[in-house]
Design a protein around this motif. Sequence first.
Motif, PDB file in Angstrom:
ATOM      1  N   UNK A   6       0.850  -1.189   0.000  1.00 36.91           N
ATOM      2  CA  UNK A   6       0.000   0.000   0.000  1.00 36.91           C
ATOM      3  C   UNK A   6       0.884   1.235   0.000  1.00 36.91           C
ATOM      4  N   UNK A   7       0.583   2.151  -0.909  1.00 37.95           N
ATOM      5  CA  UNK A   7       1.312   3.419  -0.984  1.00 37.95           C
ATOM      6  C   UNK A   7       0.278   4.531  -1.024  1.00 37.95           C
ATOM      7  N   UNK A   8       0.439   5.503  -0.145  1.00 42.26           N
ATOM      8  CA  UNK A   8      -0.448   6.667  -0.129  1.00 42.26           C
ATOM      9  C   UNK A   8       0.384   7.897  -0.472  1.00 42.26           C
ATOM     10  N   UNK A   9      -0.124   8.694  -1.416  1.00 39.09           N
ATOM     11  CA  UNK A   9       0.600   9.880  -1.879  1.00 39.09           C
ATOM     12  C   UNK A   9      -0.310  11.092  -1.713  1.00 39.09           C
ATOM     13  N   UNK A  13      -4.378  18.787  -5.375  1.00 35.81           N
ATOM     14  CA  UNK A  13      -4.926  19.092  -6.702  1.00 35.81           C
ATOM     15  C   UNK A  13      -6.441  18.983  -6.785  1.00 35.81           C
ATOM     16  N   UNK A  14      -7.041  18.275  -5.864  1.00 41.11           N
ATOM     17  CA  UNK A  14      -8.448  17.931  -6.018  1.00 41.11           C
ATOM     18  C   UNK A  14      -8.551  16.638  -6.813  1.00 41.11           C
ATOM     19  N   UNK A  15      -9.668  15.964  -6.661  1.00 34.95           N
ATOM     20  CA  UNK A  15      -9.851  14.642  -7.275  1.00 34.95           C
ATOM     21  C   UNK A  15      -9.806  14.682  -8.807  1.00 34.95           C
ATOM     22  N   UNK A  16     -10.497  15.641  -9.419  1.00 37.43           N
ATOM     23  CA  UNK A  16     -10.566  15.683 -10.888  1.00 37.43           C
ATOM     24  C   UNK A  16      -9.208  15.890 -11.535  1.00 37.43           C
ATOM     25  N   UNK A  17      -8.454  16.880 -11.051  1.00 36.63           N
ATOM     26  CA  UNK A  17      -7.143  17.172 -11.649  1.00 36.63           C
ATOM     27  C   UNK A  17      -6.160  16.030 -11.397  1.00 36.63           C
ATOM     28  N   UNK A  18      -6.183  15.466 -10.201  1.00 41.29           N
ATOM     29  CA  UNK A  18      -5.285  14.342  -9.910  1.00 41.29           C
ATOM     30  C   UNK A  18      -5.613  13.156 -10.820  1.00 41.29           C
ATOM     31  N   UNK A  19      -6.895  12.868 -11.021  1.00 40.22           N
ATOM     32  CA  UNK A  19      -7.293  11.768 -11.898  1.00 40.22           C
ATOM     33  C   UNK A  19      -6.839  12.039 -13.330  1.00 40.22           C
ATOM     34  N   UNK A  20      -7.037  13.272 -13.795  1.00 40.97           N
ATOM     35  CA  UNK A  20      -6.617  13.638 -15.160  1.00 40.97           C
ATOM     36  C   UNK A  20      -5.120  13.412 -15.340  1.00 40.97           C
ATOM     37  N   UNK A  65      -8.326   7.596  -6.178  1.00 43.62           N
ATOM     38  CA  UNK A  65      -7.988   9.014  -6.145  1.00 43.62           C
ATOM     39  C   UNK A  65      -9.005   9.732  -5.254  1.00 43.62           C
ATOM     40  N   UNK A  66      -8.512  10.354  -4.203  1.00 46.44           N
ATOM     41  CA  UNK A  66      -9.345  11.155  -3.308  1.00 46.44           C
ATOM     42  C   UNK A  66      -9.015  12.633  -3.521  1.00 46.44           C
ATOM     43  N   UNK A  67      -9.743  13.505  -2.849  1.00 40.35           N
ATOM     44  CA  UNK A  67      -9.521  14.937  -3.005  1.00 40.35           C
ATOM     45  C   UNK A  67      -8.124  15.377  -2.587  1.00 40.35           C
ATOM     46  N   UNK A  68      -7.522  14.669  -1.621  1.00 39.61           N
ATOM     47  CA  UNK A  68      -6.242  15.113  -1.081  1.00 39.61           C
ATOM     48  C   UNK A  68      -5.137  14.057  -1.073  1.00 39.61           C
ATOM     49  N   UNK A  69      -5.427  12.874  -1.602  1.00 38.94           N
ATOM     50  CA  UNK A  69      -4.390  11.833  -1.679  1.00 38.94           C
ATOM     51  C   UNK A  69      -4.779  10.757  -2.691  1.00 38.94           C
ATOM     52  N   UNK A  70      -3.776   9.988  -3.071  1.00 40.53           N
ATOM     53  CA  UNK A  70      -3.968   8.821  -3.935  1.00 40.53           C
ATOM     54  C   UNK A  70      -3.503   7.622  -3.134  1.00 40.53           C
ATOM     55  N   UNK A  71      -4.296   6.556  -3.169  1.00 39.01           N
ATOM     56  CA  UNK A  71      -3.929   5.337  -2.444  1.00 39.01           C
ATOM     57  C   UNK A  71      -3.833   4.187  -3.439  1.00 39.01           C
ATOM     58  N   UNK A  97       5.980  13.128  -8.740  1.00 38.80           N
ATOM     59  CA  UNK A  97       6.239  13.810 -10.014  1.00 38.80           C
ATOM     60  C   UNK A  97       4.941  14.078 -10.769  1.00 38.80           C
ATOM     61  N   UNK A  98       4.049  13.093 -10.816  1.00 37.05           N
ATOM     62  CA  UNK A  98       2.801  13.251 -11.546  1.00 37.05           C
ATOM     63  C   UNK A  98       1.839  14.215 -10.853  1.00 37.05           C
ATOM     64  N   UNK A  99       1.857  14.225  -9.530  1.00 40.03           N
ATOM     65  CA  UNK A  99       0.870  14.988  -8.779  1.00 40.03           C
ATOM     66  C   UNK A  99       1.413  16.297  -8.201  1.00 40.03           C
ATOM     67  N   UNK A 100       2.704  16.568  -8.414  1.00 33.83           N
ATOM     68  CA  UNK A 100       3.299  17.787  -7.887  1.00 33.83           C
ATOM     69  C   UNK A 100       2.757  19.020  -8.572  1.00 33.83           C
ATOM     70  N   UNK A 101       2.870  20.126  -7.886  1.00 34.63           N
ATOM     71  CA  UNK A 101       2.406  21.394  -8.467  1.00 34.63           C
ATOM     72  C   UNK A 101       3.289  21.763  -9.650  1.00 34.63           C
ATOM     73  N   UNK A 102       2.652  22.221 -10.684  1.00 37.57           N
ATOM     74  CA  UNK A 102       3.375  22.655 -11.888  1.00 37.57           C
ATOM     75  C   UNK A 102       3.233  24.157 -12.014  1.00 37.57           C
ATOM     76  N   UNK A 103       4.316  24.802 -12.389  1.00 33.03           N
ATOM     77  CA  UNK A 103       4.244  26.265 -12.525  1.00 33.03           C
ATOM     78  C   UNK A 103       3.831  26.685 -13.892  1.00 33.03           C
TER      79      UNK A 103
END
Length: 103
Positions: A6-9, A13-20, A65-71, A97-103
């Motif tokens: 199990x890995x939680x990250x 981003x919110x659920x929609x953006x993280x899923x995208x 994918x949740x609003x504040x983490x991915x499990x 890397x995938x879920x980090x904030x992008x400038x």
Amino acid sequence: MSAPLVVSIPHSLGREEATRRLKAGLSRAAASIPVLKVDEERWEESRMIFRLRALGQAASGHLDVADDHVRLEVTLPWLLQRFAEAAQVAIRNRGHLLLGKRS
């Protein structure tokens, strides 16, 4: 049967953006690991169900994918369990890397 890996990250981003981002980035991530082959990747809303092979061994699991983490939860065969700690670190790093904030 062994305990799943199990890995939680966390993310902000919110659920929609993280899923995208995950939908766009997971295929590229798997392609960059030569010993990994994705047999199935199926999305059901914010859950991805997958089956993969590594070193000739099959593994399966799901990613929520949740609003504040991915499990991520994956059941590994005994041979791949030896690599579980390294896999956890690699999954967590790729996830950041995938879920980090992008400038």
